[in-house]
Motif scaffolding. Structure first.
Motif, mmCIF file in Angstrom:
data_model
loop_
_atom_site.group_PDB
_atom_site.id
_atom_site.type_symbol
_atom_site.label_atom_id
_atom_site.label_comp_id
_atom_site.label_asym_id
_atom_site.label_seq_id
_atom_site.Cartn_x
_atom_site.Cartn_y
_atom_site.Cartn_z
ATOM 1 N N GLN A 27 4.281 -0.568 8.782
ATOM 2 C CA GLN A 27 3.877 0.597 8.009
ATOM 3 C C GLN A 27 2.611 0.370 7.202
ATOM 4 N N THR A 28 2.411 -0.866 6.692
ATOM 5 C CA THR A 28 1.293 -1.111 5.760
ATOM 6 C C THR A 28 0.242 -2.072 6.293
ATOM 7 N N ASN A 29 0.507 -2.768 7.387
ATOM 8 C CA ASN A 29 -0.304 -3.857 7.940
ATOM 9 C C ASN A 29 -0.136 -5.178 7.191
ATOM 10 N N ALA A 30 0.534 -5.183 6.062
ATOM 11 C CA ALA A 30 0.681 -6.410 5.277
ATOM 12 C C ALA A 30 1.409 -7.480 6.077
ATOM 13 N N GLY A 31 0.854 -8.674 6.101
ATOM 14 C CA GLY A 31 1.486 -9.800 6.776
ATOM 15 C C GLY A 31 1.293 -9.846 8.271
ATOM 16 N N THR A 32 0.451 -8.959 8.824
ATOM 17 C CA THR A 32 0.306 -8.903 10.287
ATOM 18 C C THR A 32 -0.918 -9.642 10.796
ATOM 19 N N ASN A 33 -1.710 -10.229 9.910
ATOM 20 C CA ASN A 33 -2.882 -10.986 10.386
ATOM 21 C C ASN A 33 -2.605 -12.483 10.298
ATOM 22 N N CYS A 34 -2.876 -13.081 9.162
ATOM 23 C CA CYS A 34 -2.701 -14.534 9.064
ATOM 24 C C CYS A 34 -1.255 -14.917 8.764
ATOM 25 N N GLY A 35 -0.479 -14.013 8.160
ATOM 26 C CA GLY A 35 0.925 -14.291 7.877
ATOM 27 C C GLY A 35 1.171 -15.083 6.617
ATOM 28 N N SER A 36 0.115 -15.436 5.871
ATOM 29 C CA SER A 36 0.289 -16.271 4.679
ATOM 30 C C SER A 36 1.110 -15.578 3.599
ATOM 31 N N CYS A 37 1.135 -14.241 3.625
ATOM 32 C CA CYS A 37 1.819 -13.493 2.568
ATOM 33 C C CYS A 37 3.244 -13.102 2.954
ATOM 34 N N ARG A 38 3.709 -13.473 4.145
ATOM 35 C CA ARG A 38 5.011 -13.006 4.618
ATOM 36 C C ARG A 38 6.159 -13.477 3.711
ATOM 37 N N ALA A 39 6.064 -14.692 3.200
ATOM 38 C CA ALA A 39 7.112 -15.173 2.295
ATOM 39 C C ALA A 39 7.139 -14.337 1.018
ATOM 40 N N GLU A 40 5.965 -13.978 0.504
ATOM 41 C CA GLU A 40 5.906 -13.163 -0.710
ATOM 42 C C GLU A 40 6.454 -11.760 -0.458
ATOM 43 N N ILE A 41 6.147 -11.196 0.708
ATOM 44 C CA ILE A 41 6.675 -9.880 1.066
ATOM 45 C C ILE A 41 8.201 -9.928 1.139
ATOM 46 N N LYS A 42 8.731 -10.988 1.747
ATOM 47 C CA LYS A 42 10.184 -11.118 1.831
ATOM 48 C C LYS A 42 10.803 -11.186 0.445
ATOM 49 N N GLY A 43 10.141 -11.885 -0.475
ATOM 50 C CA GLY A 43 10.643 -11.951 -1.838
ATOM 51 C C GLY A 43 10.668 -10.588 -2.510
ATOM 52 N N ILE A 44 9.650 -9.773 -2.256
ATOM 53 C CA ILE A 44 9.612 -8.417 -2.822
ATOM 54 C C ILE A 44 10.743 -7.575 -2.235
ATOM 55 N N ILE A 45 10.959 -7.693 -0.922
ATOM 56 C CA ILE A 45 12.044 -6.954 -0.267
ATOM 57 C C ILE A 45 13.392 -7.362 -0.870
ATOM 58 N N ASP A 46 13.623 -8.674 -0.984
ATOM 59 C CA ASP A 46 14.899 -9.151 -1.525
ATOM 60 C C ASP A 46 15.100 -8.657 -2.952
ATOM 61 N N GLY A 47 14.022 -8.669 -3.751
ATOM 62 C CA GLY A 47 14.122 -8.199 -5.125
ATOM 63 C C GLY A 47 14.439 -6.713 -5.215
ATOM 64 N N CYS A 48 13.797 -5.926 -4.374
ATOM 65 C CA CYS A 48 14.038 -4.476 -4.382
ATOM 66 C C CYS A 48 15.460 -4.156 -3.927
ATOM 67 N N LEU A 49 15.927 -4.832 -2.878
ATOM 68 C CA LEU A 49 17.262 -4.552 -2.373
ATOM 69 C C LEU A 49 18.331 -5.014 -3.358
ATOM 70 N N ALA A 50 18.083 -6.142 -4.036
ATOM 71 C CA ALA A 50 19.035 -6.618 -5.035
ATOM 72 C C ALA A 50 19.115 -5.641 -6.203
ATOM 73 N N ALA A 51 17.947 -5.134 -6.642
ATOM 74 C CA ALA A 51 17.927 -4.171 -7.747
ATOM 75 C C ALA A 51 18.645 -2.884 -7.357
ATOM 76 N N ALA A 52 18.471 -2.450 -6.095
ATOM 77 C CA ALA A 52 19.116 -1.211 -5.635
ATOM 78 C C ALA A 52 20.620 -1.365 -5.557
ATOM 79 N N ALA A 53 21.094 -2.598 -5.354
ATOM 80 C CA ALA A 53 22.523 -2.828 -5.209
ATOM 81 C C ALA A 53 23.245 -2.907 -6.546
ATOM 82 N N GLU A 54 22.496 -3.051 -7.627
ATOM 83 C CA GLU A 54 23.131 -3.201 -8.952
ATOM 84 C C GLU A 54 23.709 -1.874 -9.443
#
Length: 884
Positions: free
Chosen positions: A857-884
């Motif tokens: 959807q955003t192109n983030a993480g689709t070139n060098c991939g260096s940010c993929r771990a950070e993106i995963k952390g944002i996803i985990d944080g958002c999903l954890a917050a939504a589950a509270e």
């Protein structure tokens, strides 16, 4: 006419292949070379942004003597005369070269030949001393030579990959992506990360061992003791190919399990799980980097790791072995030509009389250094106390990167004669040069580099030489000739490479590991088309062995490896006055001292200022607020950086990146805090375990500003400057309020006296905003507060490129946030596509619950991939917050 050139990336030791495309109008684009066996087309964020760093702004374009332009003949004659005079009056050890893993092998070869074989001193050392010399010392103790046994393919074939002292995701991103892809293909593959911090590399870890600083020796001694009484021990390999196992085992077994727990800080369950993983999986690769090497026990750490692989015979076979990951593009090439003060060319030993005689005969040199020279830290101590009278610094910035950096700067400043060869005029080191020589940069210079898996690749020039800049090898060869030495009449780097290849095979016959005799007769045409290859490549052989030691064949006198008995010494350096432990290192998008990456707007968009990672409990105890400013102090110096309060950091420890220099920040050269404590075997500084004190920096005002033009150095106790798309950004901190902020802005941003700002002031909150416009353009805007400034920073930067002819819209600037029709992307996460955190969160809210979905959807993480771990952390944080 479009020109396409295959070359090699100038950053880390992965050695990625790059294709540079030069358009007819001179613009350059870069992409990964899909045929290069190191990266197969992948590039990290730094490699992807290479075209943004090749501009001529700030370049040295002609020789200078005492700051005045001169010609090459005048400058080189002066260098030759000053070095000759010092040698005549004080002896050859009164001069020194301090060189760099940024040099090409051909440059390194000429420097080593000139100093050791003609000047007759071994006072040539390299900034590689700061990153991998403990690996060299460990290899030589165990193997008899500085041999890396394995290849990158082993990281993908292993069933267990151990990453110790390595934030691979940020420091060697392409290798990280190769391992991540292998784990996706084989989910049973296990990854262990050993690091005091929970770094982005832990995203793919099955086990994270948050070890105490310098606890690695005890950990791997404990592992050896465990393996030695398990079925995994390979008695046949030990008996046939090694010596010293009983002594090493006796030392390891003397360390009790309780002591291992205490020294490592790891719980029993984690230790047993780690030991069991190593024991029950044959295919194990242990990768280690700066976190192992940069230690006062770095060499012992390396040998503790190697001991475990020797004891199990897991070395030199598919998916097995210890693996040193080098930090610089040509640290390995420097080792091959003897670039370290305690080595000779072609992996020969300076302490060996036969090797010294062999090299001297080959070079037909008048003299030869008879003992090891001064290693980096001792070299600058010798500069400080006057033993070194003439110093030549090449392609490195020791005023920023050396430990005890303030003392190093004082030493260089006081040295009678200093030569600096560099591409930039205004570095922290170049400002002290008596003679400043303009060198070639990436895209201009021509030669070879060697990566961490012993693969030699070509760096090819595709840009014209700027001004009067010349290759480093040419500069040194010219000085050698002017000092009256023969043997330096090189016409091209191909001639130097051929000589290097001939020396590697000279009187070798398999007695030395480094042999590229197959290229002894290479000519200019062959050199131009030279494809990447791994050594060894002896003459008259149709193939080569790419792994070492599966069947023994070590380079000791009896061809057997040596187990090294090791003591697990205490590692705690803290005290009542300095109760915390500082760890320094790299971040994702910057490199060394930012002389190259600081030119790229997108590489500064992810992290734009120096920071200190602090555990929340430490921050609370010390009264430090997130995003506040902090002062770090050791007995050697002080720095001021931004506080980043995070549970990724271990309690009692602080992490600060090494990159910021005096051109980009007020007081952030973190190596000024690092004591000149070194490993006794390798001479490598201990940059990962520094005792410090930490306190809040009490700022009366905080500020953030954007400017179309580069600001002047501001009158502020804290500032951090970064290039941005369309201008510059600057973070600010003031001890006391400024009497007239409008005047301050005019002075800082070089604005005309008659230019009046529009502004906003809130006496209750202390907020003040000023914006200066001219002809519909925003020239500068500053946002001030008595708290850390809450401004949509990327949005504010975008206003430098926007049209502000509509006077009503100008007032939106001083509000410090976008209107409803201008969404704020938030802080940059993906540098390649400038995707901010708010855009990623928005995608998650629409149902993108995986990294790949966010990327689609955003192109983030689709070139060098260096940010993929950070993106995963944002996803985990958002999903954890939504589950509270």
């Amino acid at each position: 006419m479009v020109k396409e050139v295959k070359t090699t990336c100038p950053y880390c030791g992965v050695g990625c292949g790059v294709i540079a495309t030069v358009e007819g109008d001179g613009t350059v684009a870069v992409k990964g070379d899909p045929e290069h066996p190191a990266n197969f087309g992948r590039l990290c964020s730094k490699g992807s942004a290479l075209a943004e760093t090749i501009g001529l702004d700030g370049r040295v374009l002609f020789p200078e003597v005492l700051g005045q332009r001169t010609g090459w003949d005048v400058a080189l004659d002066l260098v030759a005369r000053k070095f000759s005079d010092a040698i005549a009056e004080h002896g050859p050890d009164s001069v020194a070269f301090y060189v760099s893993g940024q040099l090409l092998t051909e440059d390194y070869y000429v420097a080593n030949k000139l100093m050791k074989g003609f000047i007759g001193s071994a006072n040539i050392d390299t900034n590689s001393r700061l990153c991998m010399s403990s690996s060299v010392a460990g290899h030589r103790r165990a193997f008899g030579a500085d041999t890396v046994p394995g290849v990158y393919e082993d990281l993908e074939l292993a069933d267990v990959v151990i990453l110790t002292g390595s934030n691979l995701a940020w420091c060697h991103p392409v290798l990280y992506q190769r391992i991540a892809a292998a784990k996706t293909a084989r989910p049973a593959m296990r990854i262990v990360v050993i690091d005091p911090r929970r770094t982005m590399t832990c995203d793919i870890a099955d086990l994270h061992l948050a070890i105490r600083p310098d606890g690695d020796v005890a950990l791997f001694m404990g592992l050896l003791g465990h393996l030695a009484v398990s079925p995994t021990i390979d008695r046949d390999y030990i008996d046939a190919h090694t010596q010293g196992f009983p002594e090493a085992f006796a030392k390891a077994s003397a360390l009790s399990f309780t002591e291992i727990m205490e020294r490592t800080g790891l719980p029993a369950m984690q230790l047993r799980k780690f030991f069991r993983l190593f024991e029950t999986n044959e295919k194990v690769v242990t990768c280690y980097s700066q976190g192992v090497n940069q230690s006062s026990s770095g060499t012992d750490k390396v040998n503790a790791i190697i001991n475990c692989h020797l004891a199990t015979g897991r070395i030199g076979r598919l998916g097995m072995g210890p693996f040193s990951l080098t930090g610089q593009p040509n640290a390995m090439g420097g080792r091959e030509v003897g670039g370290l003060a305690n080595m000779l060319a072609a992996h020969m030993a300076i302490e060996n009389p036969e090797d010294r005689d062999r090299v001297q005969r080959f070079w037909a040199s008048p003299t030869m250094a008879e003992k090891a020279g001064l290693k980096a830290v001792d070299m600058f101590k010798a500069v400080a106390d006057g033993r070194i009278k003439a110093l030549w610094i090449m392609a490195t910035n020791p005023v920023v990167s050396m430990p005890d950096a303030d003392a190093v700067e004082a030493a260089i400043k006081a040295c009678p004669f200093v030569v600096v060869s560099d591409i930039l005029r205004d570095t922290d080191t170049a400002r002290h040069a008596h003679v400043l020589l303009p060198s070639l940069g990436w895209g201009e210079k021509d030669g070879t580099v060697t990566n961490s898996e012993r693969r030699i690749s070509r760096q090819r020039g595709f840009l014209a030489f700027p001004g009067e800049a010349r290759a480093d090898w040419w500069q040194m060869a010219e000085v050698g000739r002017r000092m009256g030495f023969s043997g330096f009449d090189y016409a091209s780097p191909a001639e130097i490479f051929a000589e290097h290849a001939v020396l590697s095979a000279f009187e070798n016959s398999g007695s030395r590991d480094f042999d590229i005799g197959a290229y002894a007769h290479i000519d200019d045409a062959g050199y131009r088309t030279l494809a990447p290859f791994q050594w060894p490549q002896p003459a008259a052989t149709g193939s080569c062995v790419t792994r070492f030691f599966a069947e023994g064949g070590f380079y000791t006198p009896d061809r057997k490896a040596r187990f090294i008995p090791i003591e697990a010494s205490s590692a705690d350096r803290t005290s009542e006055n300095y109760p915390l432990t500082l760890n320094t290192g790299r971040i994702r998008d910057h490199w060394h001292t930012m002389t190259r990456t600081g030119k790229s707007p997108r590489l500064s968009s992810h992290i734009a200022e120096p920071f200190a990672e602090i555990h929340p409990r430490d921050a609370m105890d010390l009264g430090i607020r997130g995003a506040g400013l902090v002062e770090l102090e050791s007995p050697h110096g002080k720095v001021i950086v931004r506080a980043l309060v995070t549970e990724r950091q271990a309690l009692g420890s602080v992490f600060v990146p090494m990159h910021w220099n005096d051109q980009f920040a007020a007081k952030a050269r973190v190596d000024a805090l690092v004591a000149p404590v070194t490993d006794p075997h390798s001479g490598q500084p201990a940059s990962k375990n520094v005792a410090i004190a930490l306190r809040p920096f009490e700022a009366a005002f905080y500020g953030f500003a954007v400017s179309a033009a580069k600001p002047m150095v501001p009158d502020a106790e804290y500032w951090a400057l970064a290039k941005a798309d369309g201008g510059w950004r600057i973070e600010l901190g003031f001890k006391s309020p400024v009497e007239d902020w409008t005047v301050w802005c005019r002075n800082t941003f070089n604005l005309s006296a008659g230019l009046e700002p529009i502004g906003y002031a809130d006496r209750q909150s202390g907020d003040l905003r000023l914006a200066f416009f001219q002809d519909g353009r925003l020239l500068a805007a500053v946002f001030l507060s008595n708290q850390p400034v809450a401004v949509a920073r990327n949005w504010a930067l975008d206003q430098l490129k926007a049209d502000h002819s509509d006077l009503r819209k100008r007032f939106g600037i001083v509000a410090g946030r976008p209107g409803a029709d201008q969404p704020d992307p938030g802080a940059t996460v993906c540098s390649c596509f400038s995707v901010g955190v708010n855009s990623i969160v928005s995608a998650i809210r629409t149902g993108c619950h995986s990294v790949d979905a966010v990327g689609k959807q955003t192109n983030a993480g689709t070139n060098c991939g260096s940010c993929r771990a950070e993106i995963k952390g944002i996803i985990d944080g958002c999903l954890a917050a939504a589950a509270e």
